[in-house]
Design an enzyme around this catalytic site. Structure first.
Site, PDB file in Angstrom:
ATOM      1  N   PRO A  38       0.760  -1.252   0.000  1.00 48.08           N
ATOM      2  CA  PRO A  38       0.000   0.000   0.000  1.00 48.08           C
ATOM      3  C   PRO A  38       0.792   1.305   0.000  1.00 48.08           C
ATOM      4  CG  PRO A  38      -0.853  -1.529   1.652  1.00 48.08           C
ATOM      5  CD  PRO A  38       0.453  -2.073   1.186  1.00 48.08           C
ATOM      6  N   THR A  78       2.398   1.923  -5.707  1.00 48.00           N
ATOM      7  CA  THR A  78       2.391   3.345  -6.058  1.00 48.00           C
ATOM      8  C   THR A  78       3.161   4.097  -4.980  1.00 48.00           C
ATOM      9  OG1 THR A  78       0.233   3.101  -7.122  1.00 48.00           O
ATOM     10  CG2 THR A  78       0.940   5.328  -6.567  1.00 48.00           C
ATOM     11  N   LYS A  96       3.071   7.038 -12.880  1.00 46.94           N
ATOM     12  CA  LYS A  96       1.929   6.562 -12.101  1.00 46.94           C
ATOM     13  C   LYS A  96       1.355   7.672 -11.221  1.00 46.94           C
ATOM     14  CE  LYS A  96      -0.799   3.649  -9.843  1.00 46.94           C
ATOM     15  NZ  LYS A  96      -2.018   3.099 -10.452  1.00 46.94           N
ATOM     16  N   LYS A 116      -3.060   9.590  -0.179  1.00 45.92           N
ATOM     17  CA  LYS A 116      -1.609   9.324  -0.089  1.00 45.92           C
ATOM     18  C   LYS A 116      -0.935   9.637  -1.418  1.00 45.92           C
ATOM     19  CE  LYS A 116      -0.085   5.469  -1.181  1.00 45.92           C
ATOM     20  NZ  LYS A 116       0.498   4.833  -2.395  1.00 45.92           N
TER      21      LYS A 116
END
Length: 314
Positions: free
Chosen positions: A77, A107, A182, A257
């Protein structure tokens, strides 16, 4: 996340469905079986790769290392988790063998990818950042796009593995370039979801039928992935989070995030991202108001509500 105990059940279920572990040139490992990682790992199994899968806890990683995989994917995560998986006391790099290629699909900040490259090189192994685009639908369908950062010859070496899970492999440049692409994509996604939500909230306020409005958007210049694939309004589409009380999937806290990373990158590069900054403030407000676990398309509902210090007054 699935626990290591659950993973055994997952692989057994896969075998019962006729997905067989077979020998292949690369012995592949996978760490992180969330909403994205699980279907991606299953595609690797389905396409005849010898796969060892574990979730992100120290005992699981310890067992994982013993398998001596020479191609290893991580999909976890956030930045601290992937750094721990790589360099913790029981991390991958403690016993990684020479010639191993580690690929991080998480990511993360481009600088984190660069740090992982340095850690990997110090341990005598190779590294690529290989985040994906397409979200859960593409993960399930095996049609993801991989955005790769690192040496071109390494990308070529693993391309066949990536195409087990996706449709396109794009070499974006040096290490960190995949993660950078990304983050740019996810900033656009967040802005787009808020824009789609605002548009449909306005249409609702003006008395326009939202199914009709969505149809108009999807044949017009206002069309977005958020309007035609993951519409945020309940009752417009089936089998999307808005039809399931905005669960499960890509959480509000995760898009927040990612937006935080985008704004860090913007500061480092002096890039003007006012809409990205506003999107971050909205998703932070959603998190602070107890919606962090909901799918990020919950922005539509949030914008309709009266929130103390919030975004829109009803």
């Amino acid at each position: 996340m699935i626990t290591s105990r659950s993973i055994v059940k997952l692989t057994s279920k896969s075998l019962n469905q006729g997905l067989h572990f077979q020998k292949c040139q690369a012995h592949v490992g996978w760490i992180g079986l969330g909403f994205m990682g699980t279907p991606m790992a299953n595609h690797l199994i389905n396409k005849c790769n010898s796969l060892v899968v574990y979730d992100i806890n120290s005992a699981a990683v310890e067992q994982f290392k013993a398998k001596e995989c020479d191609r290893v994917f991580t999909m976890v995560p956030a930045d601290p988790y992937v750094i721990e998986v790589f360099s913790g006391s029981n991390g991958l790099l403690t016993k990684a063998k020479k010639g191993t290629i580690l690929m991080d699909c998480s990511t993360v900040h481009p600088n984190t990818s660069k740090k992982l490259l340095q850690l990997s090189n110090d341990a005598g192994v190779d590294f690529l950042d290989t985040p994906v685009a397409g979200a859960v639908p593409a993960a399930n369908a095996g049609t993801l796009t991989f955005m790769c950062g690192g040496k071109a010859h390494l990308v070529k070496k693993v391309e066949s593995l990536l195409l087990c899970m996706g449709r396109r492999v794009i070499h974006c440049g040096d290490t960190g370039a995949g993660s950078a692409a990304k983050i740019c994509n996810n900033m656009m996604l967040a802005i787009s979801m808020i824009g789609t939500s605002e548009t449909l909230a306005l249409a609702q306020g003006l008395g326009i039928d939202l199914k009709m409005m969505t149809e108009i958007l999807n044949i017009s210049s206002g069309r977005t992935w958020c309007s035609d694939t993951y519409n945020p309004v309940p009752g417009i589409m089936e089998n999307v989070p808005s039809a399931r009380d905005y669960k499960p999937g890509f959480k509000v806290e995760l898009i927040a995030k990612d937006l935080g990373i985008s704004q860090s990158c913007a500061s480092l590069t002096d890039a003007p991202t006012p809409m990205g900054a506003l999107a971050l403030s909205i998703y932070k407000a959603m998190t602070n108001n107890g919606h962090g676990e909901r799918y990020f398309s919950y922005a539509y509902q949030f914008l309709l509500k009266k929130v103390a210090g919030g975004v829109r007054k009803s």
